[in-house]
Motif scaffolding. Sequence first.
Motif, PDB file in Angstrom:
ATOM      1  N   ALA A   1       0.850  -1.195   0.000  1.00 42.97           N
ATOM      2  CA  ALA A   1       0.000   0.000   0.000  1.00 42.97           C
ATOM      3  C   ALA A   1       0.881   1.239   0.000  1.00 42.97           C
ATOM      4  N   GLU A   2       0.465   2.250  -0.719  1.00 43.81           N
ATOM      5  CA  GLU A   2       1.221   3.496  -0.815  1.00 43.81           C
ATOM      6  C   GLU A   2       0.548   4.558   0.053  1.00 43.81           C
ATOM      7  N   TYR A   3       1.324   5.143   0.977  1.00 45.72           N
ATOM      8  CA  TYR A   3       0.821   6.201   1.851  1.00 45.72           C
ATOM      9  C   TYR A   3       1.417   7.532   1.406  1.00 45.72           C
ATOM     10  N   THR A   4       0.583   8.568   1.376  1.00 47.31           N
ATOM     11  CA  THR A   4       0.974   9.880   0.860  1.00 47.31           C
ATOM     12  C   THR A   4       0.867  10.925   1.968  1.00 47.31           C
ATOM     13  N   LEU A   5       1.864  11.789   2.049  1.00 43.86           N
ATOM     14  CA  LEU A   5       1.861  12.832   3.076  1.00 43.86           C
ATOM     15  C   LEU A   5       1.174  14.088   2.569  1.00 43.86           C
ATOM     16  N   ASN A   6       0.174  14.523   3.317  1.00 40.19           N
ATOM     17  CA  ASN A   6      -0.404  15.848   3.115  1.00 40.19           C
ATOM     18  C   ASN A   6       0.201  16.739   4.194  1.00 40.19           C
ATOM     19  N   ALA A   7       1.178  17.516   3.806  1.00 39.27           N
ATOM     20  CA  ALA A   7       1.968  18.258   4.785  1.00 39.27           C
ATOM     21  C   ALA A   7       1.242  19.513   5.254  1.00 39.27           C
ATOM     22  N   PRO A   8       1.469  19.918   6.500  1.00 36.24           N
ATOM     23  CA  PRO A   8       0.934  21.190   6.985  1.00 36.24           C
ATOM     24  C   PRO A   8       1.482  22.321   6.123  1.00 36.24           C
ATOM     25  N   PRO A   9       0.779  23.431   5.955  1.00 34.61           N
ATOM     26  CA  PRO A   9      -0.479  23.772   6.639  1.00 34.61           C
ATOM     27  C   PRO A   9      -1.726  23.383   5.867  1.00 34.61           C
ATOM     28  N   LEU A  10      -1.640  22.386   5.005  1.00 32.30           N
ATOM     29  CA  LEU A  10      -2.817  21.972   4.250  1.00 32.30           C
ATOM     30  C   LEU A  10      -3.908  21.467   5.186  1.00 32.30           C
ATOM     31  N   PRO A  11      -5.151  21.537   4.740  1.00 33.74           N
ATOM     32  CA  PRO A  11      -6.232  20.959   5.563  1.00 33.74           C
ATOM     33  C   PRO A  11      -5.999  19.459   5.752  1.00 33.74           C
ATOM     34  N   ASN A  12      -6.315  18.953   6.919  1.00 34.83           N
ATOM     35  CA  ASN A  12      -6.187  17.536   7.245  1.00 34.83           C
ATOM     36  C   ASN A  12      -4.793  16.989   6.955  1.00 34.83           C
ATOM     37  N   PRO A  13      -3.751  17.594   7.561  1.00 36.26           N
ATOM     38  CA  PRO A  13      -2.401  17.104   7.312  1.00 36.26           C
ATOM     39  C   PRO A  13      -2.200  15.704   7.886  1.00 36.26           C
ATOM     40  N   GLY A  14      -1.287  14.969   7.301  1.00 37.95           N
ATOM     41  CA  GLY A  14      -0.981  13.628   7.786  1.00 37.95           C
ATOM     42  C   GLY A  14      -0.817  12.651   6.641  1.00 37.95           C
ATOM     43  N   TRP A  15      -0.479  11.416   6.987  1.00 40.43           N
ATOM     44  CA  TRP A  15      -0.290  10.372   5.982  1.00 40.43           C
ATOM     45  C   TRP A  15      -1.629   9.738   5.641  1.00 40.43           C
ATOM     46  N   THR A  16      -1.959   9.655   4.378  1.00 41.32           N
ATOM     47  CA  THR A  16      -3.225   9.072   3.943  1.00 41.32           C
ATOM     48  C   THR A  16      -2.963   7.798   3.159  1.00 41.32           C
ATOM     49  N   SER A  17      -3.811   6.822   3.376  1.00 40.80           N
ATOM     50  CA  SER A  17      -3.707   5.543   2.688  1.00 40.80           C
ATOM     51  C   SER A  17      -4.414   5.635   1.336  1.00 40.80           C
ATOM     52  N   PRO A  18      -4.325   4.589   0.514  1.00 42.23           N
ATOM     53  CA  PRO A  18      -5.000   4.620  -0.790  1.00 42.23           C
ATOM     54  C   PRO A  18      -6.495   4.886  -0.644  1.00 42.23           C
ATOM     55  N   SER A  19      -7.046   5.650  -1.552  1.00 42.66           N
ATOM     56  CA  SER A  19      -8.471   5.981  -1.483  1.00 42.66           C
ATOM     57  C   SER A  19      -9.347   4.781  -1.835  1.00 42.66           C
ATOM     58  N   ASP A  20      -8.846   3.916  -2.685  1.00 43.26           N
ATOM     59  CA  ASP A  20      -9.588   2.722  -3.078  1.00 43.26           C
ATOM     60  C   ASP A  20      -9.488   1.678  -1.959  1.00 43.26           C
ATOM     61  N   VAL A  21     -10.629   1.172  -1.514  1.00 44.57           N
ATOM     62  CA  VAL A  21     -10.655   0.194  -0.425  1.00 44.57           C
ATOM     63  C   VAL A  21      -9.790  -1.010  -0.752  1.00 44.57           C
ATOM     64  N   THR A  22      -9.756  -1.427  -2.010  1.00 48.45           N
ATOM     65  CA  THR A  22      -8.986  -2.615  -2.385  1.00 48.45           C
ATOM     66  C   THR A  22      -7.479  -2.385  -2.240  1.00 48.45           C
ATOM     67  N   GLY A  23      -7.053  -1.117  -2.159  1.00 50.47           N
ATOM     68  CA  GLY A  23      -5.632  -0.824  -2.005  1.00 50.47           C
ATOM     69  C   GLY A  23      -5.197  -0.662  -0.567  1.00 50.47           C
ATOM     70  N   LYS A  24      -6.151  -0.657   0.360  1.00 47.33           N
ATOM     71  CA  LYS A  24      -5.832  -0.458   1.776  1.00 47.33           C
ATOM     72  C   LYS A  24      -5.352  -1.762   2.421  1.00 47.33           C
TER      73      LYS A  24
END
Length: 343
Positions: free
Chosen positions: A80-103
């Motif tokens: 699974a690929e995790y992507t960083l949404n860095a501050p000061p963006l809204p909802n900062p943090g590492w996010t998992s794949p959006s597709d359930v099958t990729g989680k």
Amino acid sequence: MKKMIMLAVIASVILASCKKETNRSTPTTAKNELGVSAAGISGTINTRAMRDLTAFGDQDKIAVFLADGIGGIFYTPKVAEYTLNAPPLPNPGWTSPSDVTGKIYLSNRKAYVYGFYPSTSTVTTGTLGDNATIDIALSNTEASFYGAGQNDYMYAVSSYLAGETGVSNKTGAETVNLTFKHAFAKITFVVNKGQYYPGAGALTSVKLAKVGSFNAGAGTMAVKDGALNWGATPVMADFLLFTTDPGAIINTYNATASTTPVVKALVAPRDDNTGTLLTLIVDGKEMSVTLPISATDPYVGKKWEAGNNYTYVITVNPSELVVGSQVFIADWAQNGVGGADVN
């Protein structure tokens, strides 16, 4: 009687089915999704463009997978690929794949969590698990003084609460911490003009030479510990060569010598730098000097170890190069790197 026998058979089938499902339980509920915190990096991140950063940047990606330590019986192999949404963006943090099958979802069976970087690296065919490796490549020639064509391969193994040997949906620690470490070493050259050097100081080539000494080419990196394997017939190059278009200028002379790097590159770890010859072409003139090592301490200049940065200070005089007798060795960076939980 026949009815009782039939009911017993049905019950036996149901019980066997339930047992099989328990052995490979992978619930797809949000609360059981694996969360990751890239809690630290042993050194500075250096991406393909050799950026010197002290934290993952916005939209940087890491790859993560689970292994159960017994051959993948209880977890389906998945990266699974995790992507960083860095501050000061809204909802900062590492996010998992959006597709359930990729989680990745945790079952009631404990598993180890592994990570690697870059996330686009190819997992060696047939090896996803505790002994997983990824394909790597390192050329012995590089058309940049800042490693623009190099990949900074890193690996990570999850850390758990005291006493834990794995993570599951029963441990209460669905979020794990990953500390990334570099598989390569880094070399840095500070190149300064001497007091009486008259030229412009245009540096066009940096070459390190020692017969059959430098690992290069295609290989693999073990995700669990960063061990490198260059195959049955590794390319033991006689030299490393770094070049750039005319225009790179060495540091001007100053009574207090500059500490500004002119060349930074990734290199494969090696145990013996004895007799390694450094050759620079400055203002069209070729000059050479042997890299220093310590006769009493094998770690001072003799070795290039993974995760360390080795800095050499070079002075360019009218007719010779002078290299400082001291090699400065440090972790890639002295400060840690923060991370954020995946939600």
